[in-house]
Design an enzyme around this catalytic site. Structure first.
Site, PDB file in Angstrom:
ATOM      1  N   THR A  14      42.271  54.474  22.581  1.00 20.55           N
ATOM      2  CA  THR A  14      43.489  55.308  22.577  1.00 20.55           C
ATOM      3  C   THR A  14      44.349  55.018  23.810  1.00 20.55           C
ATOM      4  O   THR A  14      45.533  54.698  23.697  1.00 20.55           O
ATOM      5  CB  THR A  14      43.094  56.807  22.574  1.00 20.55           C
ATOM      6  OG1 THR A  14      42.266  57.039  21.449  1.00 20.55           O
ATOM      7  CG2 THR A  14      44.311  57.697  22.512  1.00 20.55           C
ATOM      8  N   LYS A 107      37.604  60.665  34.352  1.00 25.50           N
ATOM      9  CA  LYS A 107      37.259  61.833  35.188  1.00 25.50           C
ATOM     10  C   LYS A 107      35.761  62.007  35.333  1.00 25.50           C
ATOM     11  O   LYS A 107      35.273  62.465  36.362  1.00 25.50           O
ATOM     12  CB  LYS A 107      37.894  63.118  34.643  1.00 25.50           C
ATOM     13  CG  LYS A 107      37.676  63.373  33.163  1.00 25.50           C
ATOM     14  CD  LYS A 107      38.813  62.834  32.339  1.00 25.50           C
ATOM     15  CE  LYS A 107      38.464  62.755  30.894  1.00 25.50           C
ATOM     16  NZ  LYS A 107      39.570  62.822  29.991  1.00 25.50           N
ATOM     17  N   GLU A 131      45.505  59.218  38.333  1.00 24.78           N
ATOM     18  CA  GLU A 131      46.438  60.244  37.817  1.00 24.78           C
ATOM     19  C   GLU A 131      46.124  60.630  36.373  1.00 24.78           C
ATOM     20  O   GLU A 131      46.199  61.803  35.985  1.00 24.78           O
ATOM     21  CB  GLU A 131      47.881  59.703  37.909  1.00 24.78           C
ATOM     22  CG  GLU A 131      48.947  60.699  37.507  1.00 24.78           C
ATOM     23  CD  GLU A 131      48.998  61.910  38.443  1.00 24.78           C
ATOM     24  OE1 GLU A 131      48.496  62.970  38.012  1.00 24.78           O
ATOM     25  OE2 GLU A 131      49.508  61.802  39.559  1.00 24.78           O
ATOM     26  N   VAL A 134      43.337  63.535  35.049  1.00 26.70           N
ATOM     27  CA  VAL A 134      43.493  64.998  35.015  1.00 26.70           C
ATOM     28  C   VAL A 134      44.797  65.370  34.316  1.00 26.70           C
ATOM     29  O   VAL A 134      45.880  64.956  34.742  1.00 26.70           O
ATOM     30  CB  VAL A 134      43.493  65.591  36.444  1.00 26.70           C
ATOM     31  CG1 VAL A 134      43.590  67.109  36.381  1.00 26.70           C
ATOM     32  CG2 VAL A 134      42.235  65.178  37.199  1.00 26.70           C
ATOM     33  N   ASP A 203      34.314  68.335  30.254  1.00 25.14           N
ATOM     34  CA  ASP A 203      35.456  67.460  30.553  1.00 25.14           C
ATOM     35  C   ASP A 203      36.463  68.195  31.457  1.00 25.14           C
ATOM     36  O   ASP A 203      36.941  67.645  32.450  1.00 25.14           O
ATOM     37  CB  ASP A 203      36.126  67.017  29.251  1.00 25.14           C
ATOM     38  CG  ASP A 203      37.424  66.288  29.501  1.00 25.14           C
ATOM     39  OD1 ASP A 203      37.375  65.108  29.887  1.00 25.14           O
ATOM     40  OD2 ASP A 203      38.504  66.903  29.350  1.00 25.14           O
ATOM     41  N   LYS A 207      37.631  67.588  35.560  1.00 22.87           N
ATOM     42  CA  LYS A 207      39.007  67.550  36.091  1.00 22.87           C
ATOM     43  C   LYS A 207      39.183  68.560  37.219  1.00 22.87           C
ATOM     44  O   LYS A 207      39.804  68.268  38.242  1.00 22.87           O
ATOM     45  CB  LYS A 207      39.992  67.846  34.950  1.00 22.87           C
ATOM     46  CG  LYS A 207      39.975  66.772  33.869  1.00 22.87           C
ATOM     47  CD  LYS A 207      40.703  67.227  32.614  1.00 22.87           C
ATOM     48  CE  LYS A 207      40.627  66.174  31.530  1.00 22.87           C
ATOM     49  NZ  LYS A 207      41.040  66.666  30.215  1.00 22.87           N
TER      50      LYS A 207
HETATM   51  P1  NAP Z   1      38.305  55.243  23.326  1.00 19.18           P
HETATM   52  O1  NAP Z   1      39.443  55.380  22.395  1.00 19.18           O
HETATM   53  O2  NAP Z   1      36.962  55.603  22.836  1.00 19.18           O
HETATM   54  O3  NAP Z   1      38.298  53.758  23.874  1.00 19.18           O
HETATM   55  C1  NAP Z   1      37.266  53.269  24.671  1.00 19.18           C
HETATM   56  C2  NAP Z   1      37.413  51.768  24.788  1.00 19.18           C
HETATM   57  O4  NAP Z   1      36.383  51.280  25.617  1.00 19.18           O
HETATM   58  C3  NAP Z   1      37.304  51.041  23.453  1.00 19.18           C
HETATM   59  O5  NAP Z   1      38.249  50.008  23.382  1.00 19.18           O
HETATM   60  C4  NAP Z   1      35.880  50.460  23.472  1.00 19.18           C
HETATM   61  O6  NAP Z   1      35.779  49.233  22.778  1.00 19.18           O
HETATM   62  C5  NAP Z   1      35.717  50.208  24.964  1.00 19.18           C
HETATM   63  N1  NAP Z   1      34.313  50.200  25.325  1.00 19.18           N
HETATM   64  C6  NAP Z   1      33.399  51.164  25.116  1.00 19.18           C
HETATM   65  N2  NAP Z   1      32.203  50.777  25.570  1.00 19.18           N
HETATM   66  C7  NAP Z   1      32.368  49.535  26.075  1.00 19.18           C
HETATM   67  C8  NAP Z   1      31.514  48.595  26.688  1.00 19.18           C
HETATM   68  N3  NAP Z   1      30.219  48.861  26.826  1.00 19.18           N
HETATM   69  N4  NAP Z   1      32.034  47.425  27.109  1.00 19.18           N
HETATM   70  C9  NAP Z   1      33.351  47.163  26.943  1.00 19.18           C
HETATM   71  N5  NAP Z   1      34.213  48.009  26.368  1.00 19.18           N
HETATM   72  C10 NAP Z   1      33.726  49.178  25.946  1.00 19.18           C
HETATM   73  O7  NAP Z   1      38.549  56.125  24.644  1.00 19.18           O
HETATM   74  P2  NAP Z   1      39.918  56.650  25.216  1.00 19.18           P
HETATM   75  O8  NAP Z   1      40.243  57.950  24.562  1.00 19.18           O
HETATM   76  O9  NAP Z   1      40.942  55.593  25.260  1.00 19.18           O
HETATM   77  O10 NAP Z   1      39.461  57.047  26.713  1.00 19.18           O
HETATM   78  C11 NAP Z   1      39.278  56.070  27.689  1.00 19.18           C
HETATM   79  C12 NAP Z   1      39.141  56.768  29.040  1.00 19.18           C
HETATM   80  O11 NAP Z   1      40.290  57.560  29.298  1.00 19.18           O
HETATM   81  C13 NAP Z   1      37.949  57.747  29.124  1.00 19.18           C
HETATM   82  O12 NAP Z   1      37.465  57.759  30.435  1.00 19.18           O
HETATM   83  C14 NAP Z   1      38.602  59.089  28.822  1.00 19.18           C
HETATM   84  O13 NAP Z   1      37.902  60.167  29.371  1.00 19.18           O
HETATM   85  C15 NAP Z   1      39.924  58.918  29.519  1.00 19.18           C
HETATM   86  N6  NAP Z   1      41.019  59.752  29.043  1.00 19.18           N
HETATM   87  C16 NAP Z   1      41.296  59.825  27.722  1.00 19.18           C
HETATM   88  C17 NAP Z   1      42.377  60.579  27.308  1.00 19.18           C
HETATM   89  C18 NAP Z   1      42.750  60.693  25.867  1.00 19.18           C
HETATM   90  O14 NAP Z   1      43.671  61.472  25.565  1.00 19.18           O
HETATM   91  N7  NAP Z   1      42.118  59.962  24.959  1.00 19.18           N
HETATM   92  C19 NAP Z   1      43.164  61.272  28.249  1.00 19.18           C
HETATM   93  C20 NAP Z   1      42.826  61.172  29.603  1.00 19.18           C
HETATM   94  C21 NAP Z   1      41.760  60.408  29.990  1.00 19.18           C
HETATM   95  P3  NAP Z   1      35.989  49.102  21.181  1.00 19.18           P
HETATM   96  O15 NAP Z   1      37.403  49.519  20.932  1.00 19.18           O
HETATM   97  O16 NAP Z   1      35.760  47.684  20.897  1.00 19.18           O
HETATM   98  O17 NAP Z   1      35.004  50.036  20.563  1.00 19.18           O
HETATM   99  N1  HSE Z   2      39.412  64.846  25.842  1.00 21.83           N
HETATM  100  C1  HSE Z   2      40.403  65.145  26.802  1.00 21.83           C
HETATM  101  C2  HSE Z   2      41.142  66.384  26.388  1.00 21.83           C
HETATM  102  C3  HSE Z   2      41.352  64.000  26.945  1.00 21.83           C
HETATM  103  O1  HSE Z   2      41.019  66.814  25.224  1.00 21.83           O
HETATM  104  O2  HSE Z   2      41.863  66.957  27.212  1.00 21.83           O
HETATM  105  C4  HSE Z   2      42.312  64.169  28.094  1.00 21.83           C
HETATM  106  O3  HSE Z   2      41.638  64.135  29.307  1.00 21.83           O
END
Ligand code: NAP
Ligand code: HSE
Length: 428
Positions: A14, A107, A131, A134, A203, A207
Site C-alpha cells: 500500500t 512504528k 513522519e 504516526v 498499533d 505511535k
Molecule cells: P503491505 O501493503 O503489507 O506491504 C508490505 C510490503 O512489504 C509488500 O510489498 C511485501 O511484499 C513486502 N514484504 C513483506 N515481507 C517482506 C520480506 N520478508 N522481504 C521483502 N519484502 C517484504 O504494508 P503497508 O500497508 O504498505 O505498510 C508498510 C509499512 O508502513 C508498515 O510498517 C506499516 O505499519 C506502515 N504504515 C502503513 C500505513 C497504511 O495506511 N497502510 C500507514 C502508516 C504506516 P509483497 O508485496 O511481494 O508481498
Molecule cells: N493500520 C494503521 C491504521 C495504518 O489503521 O491507522 C496507519 O498507521
C-alpha cells in the site's frame, strides 16, 4: 542543481506503491522544491512477479531488502516492509551501517528498537526519519519536534489508528458487524499485516510511544503504556453512548506527571459535539498542548496509500534539502529513561453490565458503587433479555482505583453476570 538523490525502496505494498506514484507524478514539483532530482534506483518486495498495477522494470530488483540497503546507488533507504523484527530491522540496521539515511513508516520497529536505532543513526551523522509512522498524512512529528521546539509539552492526546476509527464510526452509522468492516478497512489499505495490532490498540500504542518520546524527552517506552483495544466494544455500547451524547473512540493520552510518564491507549467516550467526537472513518486527530502555544489540533487522513506516502516523501524532501534533526527531537543519548505512572486523575466513567432479574439487584449495584466512593450521575435500564437486563451507568468523577474496587465488589453481589464494561469519559 545538486546531485540527484537516489532511493532504495523496500516494500511495494500500500505505502510503497503510494511512494512510487508520487515520485512518478510529482517529479518536477519535488525537484523544484528540493533543488534535487529524486529517483528510485532499486526496489525490493517478496514476490517479484506480483502485478502491482504499474511497470517497475525501470528499477533494479533485489530479493533481499538487506542487499538493497547496501547498494552503492542508494542514498536513502526507504523501509516500507513493516514488522518490528526480521527483514525490516535487519535492512534498517544494514542501511545505517552502510552510511545511508533511512526513512521508514514502521512504528512497530521504532517503538521496540527506536532508542538503539536512533543512537546508531546519530553516531554516524545520519538521518532516521519516521513522519509516516504516526497518524499517516498528518505532519505531527515535524510539528512536535520542530514547530513546537520552544514549548514544554504538557499533554498529547489523540485518535491515531485509522482502522479502529473507521470500524467504530461505521458500526454506528451502518449497524454493520465487525467482520464486514474489517474487509472494508482492508480494501482501503488501512490494516496492518497483522490486524490484531490495529483492533488490539497496539498499533496506536506504538505511535503514542513515539510521540511521548519527542514530547517529553524520554526514551521510547512502549512497555509502559496501558493498552486496551476495541474488540470488546459492542454495537450496544456504541448506541448507548450515542443515546447519552457520546462517541466511543480509541484514545491515546500521554502526559508527564510528578510521578512519571502516564501513557494510555484505550477506548473512551468523548462528547459527540467535540472535535474528537466528530471524527469519522480513517481520519486521525492529534491534540498537542504546549506551555507557550496552548493547544494545537491536527486532523487528517491517518492511513492509506496517498496520505502515508505523502508523509514518507516529506521526510525524503527534508533529507534532499540537507535539513537535519535529531531522531526524537533531542540527541538520543540525552533522552531520559521513562518512569511509567498510572493515571490518578479522576474522570467520569461509563459502565455497562448485565443485571440478573432479581428483586433488589439494582440497589445492590448502587450500594457497592457507593461503598467504593463512586457516585452515580445517570443510569438507564433497558428491557429484559431472557433473565438479564442491560444496565448503563455514568458515574461522577472517580479514580480508576475506586472504580476497580467497586467492579471487584460487584462480582461478589451475585446479581451481575459476566464482567462489566468500564470506559473512561474524556472531555478533550
Ligand atoms: P503491505 O501493503 O503489507 O506491504 C508490505 C510490503 O512489504 C509488500 O510489498 C511485501 O511484499 C513486502 N514484504 C513483506 N515481507 C517482506 C520480506 N520478508 N522481504 C521483502 N519484502 C517484504 O504494508 P503497508 O500497508 O504498505 O505498510 C508498510 C509499512 O508502513 C508498515 O510498517 C506499516 O505499519 C506502515 N504504515 C502503513 C500505513 C497504511 O495506511 N497502510 C500507514 C502508516 C504506516 P509483497 O508485496 O511481494 O508481498
Ligand atoms: N493500520 C494503521 C491504521 C495504518 O489503521 O491507522 C496507519 O498507521
Amino acid at each position: 542543481m545538486s546531485k540527484p538523490l537516489r532511493l532504495g525502496l523496500a516494500g511495494l505494498g500500500t505505502v510503497g506503491m503510494g511512494v512510487v506514484a508520487i515520485i512518478r507524478k510529482q517529479a518536477e514539483l519535488l525537484e523544484a522544491r528540493t533543488g534535487r532530482t529524486i529517483s528510485i534506483s532499486a526496489v525490493s518486495a517478496r514476490d517479484r512477479g506480483k502485478d502491482r498495477g504499474v511497470s517497475l522494470s525501470s528499477y533494479a530488483w533485489e530479493d533481499d531488502p538487506v542487499a538493497l540497503a547496501r547498494r552503492d546507488d542508494v542514498d536513502i533507504f526507504v523501509e516500507l516492509v513493516g514488522g518490528d523484527e526480521g527483514p525490516a530491522k535487519q535492512a534498517v540496521e544494514a542501511a545505517l551501517a552502510a552510511s545511508k539515511h533511512v526513512v521508514t513508516a514502521n512504528k512497530a520497529l521504532l517503538a521496540m528498537h527506536g532508542q538503539a536505532l536512533a543512537e546508531a543513526a546519530e553516531s554516524m551523522g545520519l538521518q532516521l526519519r519516521f513522519e509516516a509512522a504516526v497518524a499517516g498524512g498528518i505532519p505531527v512529528i515535524k510539528t512536535l519536534s520542530e514547530g513546537l521546539a520552544a514549548n514544554e509539552i504538557t499533554r498529547v492526546t489523540g485518535v491515531m489508528n485509522g482502522t479502529c476509527n473507521y470500524i467504530l464510526t461505521r458500526m454506528e452509522a451502518e449497524g454493520l458487524g465487525y467482520n464486514a468492516l474489517f474487509d472494508e478497512a482492508d480494501k482501503l489499505g488501512y490494516l496492518e499485516a497483522d490486524p490484531n495490532l490495529d483492533v488490539g490498540g497496539i498499533d496506536a500504542a506504538h505511535k503514542l510511544a513515539l510521540l511521548s518520546s519527542i514530547a517529553f524527552g524520554t526514551q521510547v517506552d512502549f512497555a509502559g503504556i496501558e493498552i486496551e483495544g476495541i474488540k470488546f466494544i459492542t454495537l450496544e455500547d456504541i448506541h448507548a453512548a450515542a443515546d447519552m451524547g457520546y462517541k466511543i473512540k480509541l484514545l491515546g493520552v500521554a502526559q508527564m506527571t510528578g510521578r512519571g510518564l502516564e501513557q494510555r491507549m484505550q477506548p473512551c467516550l468523548v462528547p459527540e459535539t467535540s472535535p474528537l467526537g466528530q471524527l469519522s472513518g480513517g481520519t486521525n486527530m492529534i491534540v498537542l498542548e504546549g506551555d507557550a502555544v496552548g493547544q494545537i489540533v491536527l486532523r487528517g487522513a491517518g492511513a492509506g496509500a496517498g496520505p502515508t506516502a505523502s508523509a514518507v516523501m516529506a521526510d525524503v524532501c527534508d533529507i534532499a534539502r540537507g535539513h537535519q534533526v535529531f531522531v526524537f527531537g533531542k540527541p538520543a543519548k540525552t533522552l531520559r529513561e521513562a518512569i511509567p505512572a498510572l493515571s490518578l486523575r479522576a474522570a467520569p466513567y461509563y459502565l455497562r453490565m448485565a443485571l440478573k432479574d432479581k428483586p433488589g439487584a439494582l440497589a445492590k449495584v448502587a450500594s457497592v458503587l457507593g461503598d467504593a466512593g463512586v457516585s452515580i450521575d445517570r443510569m438507564r435500564q433497558y428491557g429484559h433479555e431472557d433473565d438479564h437486563a442491560p444496565v448503563l451507568i455514568v458515574t461522577h468523577k472517580t479514580t480508576r482505583a475506586d472504580l476497580d474496587h467497586a467492579l471487584e465488589a460487584m462480582g461478589h453481589t451475585g446479581v451481575v453476570s459476566g464482567t462489566p464494561v468500564a470506559l473512561r469519559i474524556e472531555e478533550v
